[in-house]
Every structure is written in structure tokens, then in C-alpha cells.
Design a protein around this motif. Sequence first.
Motif, PDB file in Angstrom:
ATOM      1  N   VAL A 233       0.840  -1.200   0.000  1.00  0.00           N
ATOM      2  CA  VAL A 233       0.000   0.000   0.000  1.00  0.00           C
ATOM      3  C   VAL A 233       0.874   1.249   0.000  1.00  0.00           C
ATOM      4  O   VAL A 233       0.557   2.253  -0.653  1.00  0.00           O
ATOM      5  N   GLU A 234       1.988   1.188   0.698  1.00  0.00           N
ATOM      6  CA  GLU A 234       2.926   2.312   0.679  1.00  0.00           C
ATOM      7  C   GLU A 234       3.474   2.546  -0.724  1.00  0.00           C
ATOM      8  O   GLU A 234       3.652   3.697  -1.143  1.00  0.00           O
ATOM      9  N   ARG A 235       3.734   1.463  -1.466  1.00  0.00           N
ATOM     10  CA  ARG A 235       4.208   1.621  -2.847  1.00  0.00           C
ATOM     11  C   ARG A 235       3.113   2.232  -3.715  1.00  0.00           C
ATOM     12  O   ARG A 235       3.394   3.040  -4.605  1.00  0.00           O
ATOM     13  N   CYS A 236       1.865   1.836  -3.490  1.00  0.00           N
ATOM     14  CA  CYS A 236       0.760   2.432  -4.243  1.00  0.00           C
ATOM     15  C   CYS A 236       0.681   3.928  -3.983  1.00  0.00           C
ATOM     16  O   CYS A 236       0.513   4.731  -4.910  1.00  0.00           O
ATOM     17  N   ALA A 237       0.800   4.322  -2.719  1.00  0.00           N
ATOM     18  CA  ALA A 237       0.749   5.744  -2.382  1.00  0.00           C
ATOM     19  C   ALA A 237       1.910   6.493  -3.031  1.00  0.00           C
ATOM     20  O   ALA A 237       1.742   7.613  -3.546  1.00  0.00           O
ATOM     21  N   ALA A 238       3.091   5.889  -3.024  1.00  0.00           N
ATOM     22  CA  ALA A 238       4.265   6.553  -3.584  1.00  0.00           C
ATOM     23  C   ALA A 238       4.151   6.741  -5.086  1.00  0.00           C
ATOM     24  O   ALA A 238       4.660   7.725  -5.636  1.00  0.00           O
ATOM     25  N   HIS A 239       3.489   5.819  -5.766  1.00  0.00           N
ATOM     26  CA  HIS A 239       3.427   5.848  -7.224  1.00  0.00           C
ATOM     27  C   HIS A 239       2.060   6.280  -7.762  1.00  0.00           C
ATOM     28  O   HIS A 239       1.828   6.231  -8.977  1.00  0.00           O
ATOM     29  N   GLY A 240       1.146   6.711  -6.886  1.00  0.00           N
ATOM     30  CA  GLY A 240      -0.149   7.190  -7.353  1.00  0.00           C
ATOM     31  C   GLY A 240      -1.048   6.102  -7.896  1.00  0.00           C
ATOM     32  O   GLY A 240      -1.936   6.373  -8.717  1.00  0.00           O
ATOM     33  N   ALA A 241      -0.860   4.862  -7.455  1.00  0.00           N
ATOM     34  CA  ALA A 241      -1.736   3.770  -7.859  1.00  0.00           C
ATOM     35  C   ALA A 241      -2.891   3.657  -6.872  1.00  0.00           C
ATOM     36  O   ALA A 241      -2.868   4.240  -5.782  1.00  0.00           O
ATOM     37  N   GLY A 242      -3.899   2.884  -7.236  1.00  0.00           N
ATOM     38  CA  GLY A 242      -5.060   2.713  -6.377  1.00  0.00           C
ATOM     39  C   GLY A 242      -4.979   1.429  -5.567  1.00  0.00           C
ATOM     40  O   GLY A 242      -4.084   0.609  -5.737  1.00  0.00           O
ATOM     41  N   VAL A 243      -5.950   1.261  -4.670  1.00  0.00           N
ATOM     42  CA  VAL A 243      -6.042   0.064  -3.848  1.00  0.00           C
ATOM     43  C   VAL A 243      -7.482  -0.421  -3.862  1.00  0.00           C
ATOM     44  O   VAL A 243      -8.421   0.374  -3.697  1.00  0.00           O
ATOM     45  N   ASP A 244      -7.659  -1.708  -4.062  1.00  0.00           N
ATOM     46  CA  ASP A 244      -8.967  -2.369  -4.020  1.00  0.00           C
ATOM     47  C   ASP A 244      -9.136  -2.969  -2.632  1.00  0.00           C
ATOM     48  O   ASP A 244      -8.345  -3.817  -2.210  1.00  0.00           O
ATOM     49  N   VAL A 245     -10.168  -2.526  -1.904  1.00  0.00           N
ATOM     50  CA  VAL A 245     -10.407  -3.003  -0.542  1.00  0.00           C
ATOM     51  C   VAL A 245     -11.810  -3.597  -0.459  1.00  0.00           C
ATOM     52  O   VAL A 245     -12.677  -3.303  -1.280  1.00  0.00           O
ATOM     53  N   ALA A 246     -12.024  -4.416   0.578  1.00  0.00           N
ATOM     54  CA  ALA A 246     -13.328  -5.058   0.727  1.00  0.00           C
ATOM     55  C   ALA A 246     -13.803  -5.065   2.173  1.00  0.00           C
ATOM     56  O   ALA A 246     -14.762  -5.769   2.492  1.00  0.00           O
ATOM     57  N   SER A 247     -13.157  -4.307   3.047  1.00  0.00           N
ATOM     58  CA  SER A 247     -13.571  -4.250   4.447  1.00  0.00           C
ATOM     59  C   SER A 247     -13.204  -2.894   5.019  1.00  0.00           C
ATOM     60  O   SER A 247     -12.385  -2.158   4.453  1.00  0.00           O
ATOM     61  N   LEU A 248     -13.793  -2.593   6.172  1.00  0.00           N
ATOM     62  CA  LEU A 248     -13.482  -1.336   6.840  1.00  0.00           C
ATOM     63  C   LEU A 248     -12.014  -1.299   7.248  1.00  0.00           C
ATOM     64  O   LEU A 248     -11.337  -0.272   7.111  1.00  0.00           O
ATOM     65  N   GLY A 249     -11.486  -2.435   7.726  1.00  0.00           N
ATOM     66  CA  GLY A 249     -10.089  -2.482   8.119  1.00  0.00           C
ATOM     67  C   GLY A 249      -9.158  -2.232   6.945  1.00  0.00           C
ATOM     68  O   GLY A 249      -8.170  -1.498   7.067  1.00  0.00           O
ATOM     69  N   GLU A 250      -9.447  -2.839   5.795  1.00  0.00           N
ATOM     70  CA  GLU A 250      -8.604  -2.622   4.624  1.00  0.00           C
ATOM     71  C   GLU A 250      -8.677  -1.176   4.149  1.00  0.00           C
ATOM     72  O   GLU A 250      -7.667  -0.599   3.729  1.00  0.00           O
ATOM     73  N   LEU A 251      -9.852  -0.576   4.205  1.00  0.00           N
ATOM     74  CA  LEU A 251      -9.984   0.826   3.793  1.00  0.00           C
ATOM     75  C   LEU A 251      -9.170   1.726   4.728  1.00  0.00           C
ATOM     76  O   LEU A 251      -8.456   2.638   4.274  1.00  0.00           O
ATOM     77  N   ARG A 252      -9.255   1.486   6.022  1.00  0.00           N
ATOM     78  CA  ARG A 252      -8.478   2.295   6.964  1.00  0.00           C
ATOM     79  C   ARG A 252      -6.977   2.112   6.739  1.00  0.00           C
ATOM     80  O   ARG A 252      -6.205   3.072   6.843  1.00  0.00           O
ATOM     81  N   GLU A 253      -6.559   0.875   6.450  1.00  0.00           N
ATOM     82  CA  GLU A 253      -5.144   0.617   6.172  1.00  0.00           C
ATOM     83  C   GLU A 253      -4.675   1.422   4.958  1.00  0.00           C
ATOM     84  O   GLU A 253      -3.600   2.021   4.966  1.00  0.00           O
ATOM     85  N   ALA A 254      -5.478   1.402   3.900  1.00  0.00           N
ATOM     86  CA  ALA A 254      -5.098   2.124   2.686  1.00  0.00           C
ATOM     87  C   ALA A 254      -4.986   3.621   2.961  1.00  0.00           C
ATOM     88  O   ALA A 254      -3.995   4.271   2.595  1.00  0.00           O
ATOM     89  N   LEU A 255      -5.986   4.186   3.613  1.00  0.00           N
ATOM     90  CA  LEU A 255      -5.957   5.619   3.916  1.00  0.00           C
ATOM     91  C   LEU A 255      -4.814   5.954   4.873  1.00  0.00           C
ATOM     92  O   LEU A 255      -4.131   6.971   4.711  1.00  0.00           O
ATOM     93  N   GLY A 256      -4.598   5.082   5.856  1.00  0.00           N
ATOM     94  CA  GLY A 256      -3.573   5.338   6.858  1.00  0.00           C
ATOM     95  C   GLY A 256      -2.157   5.270   6.315  1.00  0.00           C
ATOM     96  O   GLY A 256      -1.236   5.820   6.929  1.00  0.00           O
ATOM     97  N   HIS A 257      -1.980   4.617   5.170  1.00  0.00           N
ATOM     98  CA  HIS A 257      -0.651   4.529   4.575  1.00  0.00           C
ATOM     99  C   HIS A 257      -0.507   5.449   3.371  1.00  0.00           C
ATOM    100  O   HIS A 257       0.391   5.271   2.548  1.00  0.00           O
ATOM    101  N   GLY A 258      -1.398   6.431   3.287  1.00  0.00           N
ATOM    102  CA  GLY A 258      -1.168   7.518   2.345  1.00  0.00           C
ATOM    103  C   GLY A 258      -1.904   7.460   1.028  1.00  0.00           C
ATOM    104  O   GLY A 258      -1.712   8.337   0.174  1.00  0.00           O
ATOM    105  N   VAL A 259      -2.749   6.461   0.808  1.00  0.00           N
ATOM    106  CA  VAL A 259      -3.500   6.392  -0.445  1.00  0.00           C
ATOM    107  C   VAL A 259      -4.695   7.336  -0.366  1.00  0.00           C
ATOM    108  O   VAL A 259      -5.437   7.340   0.624  1.00  0.00           O
ATOM    109  N   ARG A 260      -4.882   8.151  -1.390  1.00  0.00           N
ATOM    110  CA  ARG A 260      -6.009   9.079  -1.403  1.00  0.00           C
ATOM    111  C   ARG A 260      -7.326   8.298  -1.496  1.00  0.00           C
ATOM    112  O   ARG A 260      -7.414   7.270  -2.163  1.00  0.00           O
ATOM    113  N   GLY A 261      -8.360   8.829  -0.842  1.00  0.00           N
ATOM    114  CA  GLY A 261      -9.659   8.178  -0.914  1.00  0.00           C
ATOM    115  C   GLY A 261     -10.153   8.020  -2.335  1.00  0.00           C
ATOM    116  O   GLY A 261     -10.771   7.010  -2.689  1.00  0.00           O
ATOM    117  N   GLU A 262      -9.874   9.009  -3.176  1.00  0.00           N
ATOM    118  CA  GLU A 262     -10.321   8.956  -4.574  1.00  0.00           C
ATOM    119  C   GLU A 262      -9.639   7.829  -5.347  1.00  0.00           C
ATOM    120  O   GLU A 262     -10.115   7.445  -6.421  1.00  0.00           O
TER     121      GLU A 262
END
Length: 469
Positions: free
Chosen positions: A85-114
Motif C-alpha cells: 500500500v505504501e508503494r501504491c501511495a508513492a506511485h499514485g496507484a489505487g487500492v482495491d479493498v473489501a472491508s473497513l479495516g482494509e480501507l483504513r489501512e489504505a488511507l492510513g498509509h497515504g492512499v487518497r480516498g479517490e
Amino acid sequence: MAVTASAGGGATWPSVPALPDPATETVLASGLLDELSYALGGPFHFLLPDAFDTNLQAMRATLTAAEVDGFVYFAKKSNKAAVWVERCAAHGAGVDVASLGELREALGHGVRGEDVVVTGPAKARELLELAVRQGALIAVDALDELDALLATETVAALRPARVLLRCLPPTQPHSRFGMTDAELTAALDRCVRAGDSVRMEGFSFHLSGYEVGPRAELAARLVERCLKARALGLAADRISVGGGLPVSYTDAESWRAFLAEQHGGHFHAGKSFDSGDFYPYHSPVAGAGALAALLSSRPQGHGQPLAGLLKECGVTLLVEPGRALLDRAGGSVFRIQGVKERDGYRILTVDGSSLSLSEQWFNSEYLPEPWLLPRSSGDSPGVYPASVGAATCLESDLLTWRKVPFWRRPRVGDLLVYPNTAGYQMDSNESPFHELPLPPKVVIDRVERPEGRPAVRPRWRFDRHFLRA
């Protein structure tokens, strides 16, 4: 290729060697894994973030070469480590999540909500609320889910919900994912009536298997649905084809030989597997190559490939690979702590369990065979078939039922390194069974060799997800 010698009896042992991987081979040769096994006192996984970056760049280059507007989301369920997820944030890639925990992880490691897409069926209200608040794209799987989304306070008070409508694949009518044609018609009507509360951005699907043709056909149908949805006043400018980009773990000859020769005698206790239940460990097109094949495929009834259809209709292609982004991005390390002789083969017991090789979850087998790192070099080369069991009290807890043809005699203290386990293997099933700690994840960063100086040993660090656990 198939091994044709054995320790005795003239038996043959099909081999499924991993494809060459210079980065992993450098780690193996460095001596680092033995030191980490000693320091950590048990099994562990190592992660290679440079491989993730390379795979992401290859997929983006494929989209650019096809002149297709596209976006890559990493399917987070394929590995829990924070580094991806940190690599996604660094390179402007997205993240596919399927739970509240995964969404929080993505946001918490710098991935934009959009840059997050929320998939999975029957999403919880808290997940829908946070997704809308952060501007994430939501793949709506059912009409009642769409109603729940429209009823959230966030949609009513803050911002419109960005949605894709998931379609039931016509070729897989018994899938539990997606909406029928009638349900899609009703969903479109509700999106129109919702007005500014919803931004309906297109369609998605979940399709089992790895064949390119069915994906191209369904993608073309979704492009046509986008055009019809636009006529209703909806945005409908993107489609998601999900994941399903295969990874090739071994060469074609070895894979064909294994499938042709394997039988119950090649597995501990005569265990048998249906060949159709194995992951296709060789694929003629894989990763970015499979994406290129998808884009160049010509859907039935269209006079141009899928790439041309997407461009002509102004539709953005969304892909959600997991395994394909993690190809050659890590491995799993176990130490042999027991060797038992059987009739013509050995049973190795390692300091871990099959929960760290999740293919057993599918009543299947992870076939790319482990590398043996011996502590000494006393034995002459030979063929030593061995299965690999876990240090647990379950008869069925084997990491490898197959009698792997090792080229040196496995001994207590040697390491077994399972290659290419980052995608869906190393942590999907892990639990602290027998009160054993979960294997830690170690990130190995590339170290550039100083000009004119000896090679520098790779540097390592704990993954941040492990440090918080």
C-alpha cells in the motif's frame, strides 16, 4: 523438466522448478536468510518491493502502448503487508479493498480516498459511510446495497456517492456476485432518481478463471452498457474488469510434464489431486502480457480490438490485480527441524504450518518447489524426494504433499525457501495455531553496488503492519 533418477527403485519424480528470479537469487546467495531465521527464531516471509514497482510500471506501460485511458488498483486481499500500500501511495496507484479495516489501512498509509475502490458483497454501513466520506469508488453488488448506500447520512449531507454497478456474468449465471439484467435496469433507474446524491461512473464484474476471451467479451458488453447509461444522463465513463491476470511460476515443459506424469504415488499417503484444481502454474501470457492480450482481443461482433472500442467510446479501463502485481515479490522461509525416513522418500518437518501456504485452503497444492539451503556441503548431489509437514498435531497439516525431488539430502537445520509466495499464499490463512506466533514479514530493500567495490548485502526491515501487530 521431469526428474528421471531417484534415491532408489527407478522411480521418476516430476519437478516444478520456479522460473529464474535474479533478485531472489541474490537474496539466497547473500546468507541473509539464515541469519534472519536464527534471529527471528522461526519461519518468516521476505518481501521485495522493487518487484511490485516493476510489475506496476509494466501494466501502466501496457495501457499507454495501447493508447487506453486506464487505472491500476492493487487488490489488497492478496497480501496484508503494509509495504504494498505504501508503494501504491508513492506511485499514485489505487487500492482495491473489501472491508473497513482494509480501507483504513489504505488511507492510513497515504492512499487518497479517490484512489480506492471498495468491492465485496453486502458492505457494512460503516464501510459505506467512510467510503463516501473519503470519495472512494464503490462497486455496488445488489439492489439492497444501493438502497443502503443512498440512505447513509454521508450521502444525504456531504457528498455524492461514486458507484459502479456490478454485473452478473452471463457465462457464470450461478455466481453469487453481481446483478441480473433486470436488477441493473432497476439500479440505473434508482441512480437517475437519486440525482446529485449519486455519481454513477460505470460498471464492473467479477469473473472466475484466467481466460482472456470471456473477459474481453464481457468488457465489450459493459462498454455498450455505458453508452446506454449515458443516454439516461449518467456519467458512466469507466468499467472495471477486476483481476484475473495470471502469473507464470514455472516453464511450459515442466508444467506439461508434471500434469502428464503426476499420480498418487508422487504424493505423501497416496494423496490425489484433480489436475483441474491446480492453479495454472504456467501461463503463456502473464501479468502485463495478459493485460496486453486482453486489450488486443477482438470481442465478437466488433470490428476492432477491445482497446479501440474503449478509445472510441471514451471509456476508462480499471483493473484490480493482486497476484500479478506481487509476482516475484517475496518468498517464505522455514527451517527443517525433523527428518523421517519412509519407503523411498522422506518427511521433513519444518518450524511452521501449511496456514502460511494458502493453496491448501482450496484443497490444492502450491507446486513451485522450495529451494533447499543446506547448512553444510558434505553430501554429493543426488535425488532425494521428500514431502514437507508442519510442526503441528494435525495429520493433514502438510505444506507440500508432493514428494519434491531435492538435489541434496535435506537435513535438520537446513532452510526451505518457498519462492514467489507473496500473492495469495503467505498470509491469507495464517493464524496462531498451537499458540505459535505469526511469521513476521521482512522487507528487503535493494542496495546499489558501489562502483568498484564488492557487492553490499541487502538491507532489511520489518514491515510496518507487523510492527503494529
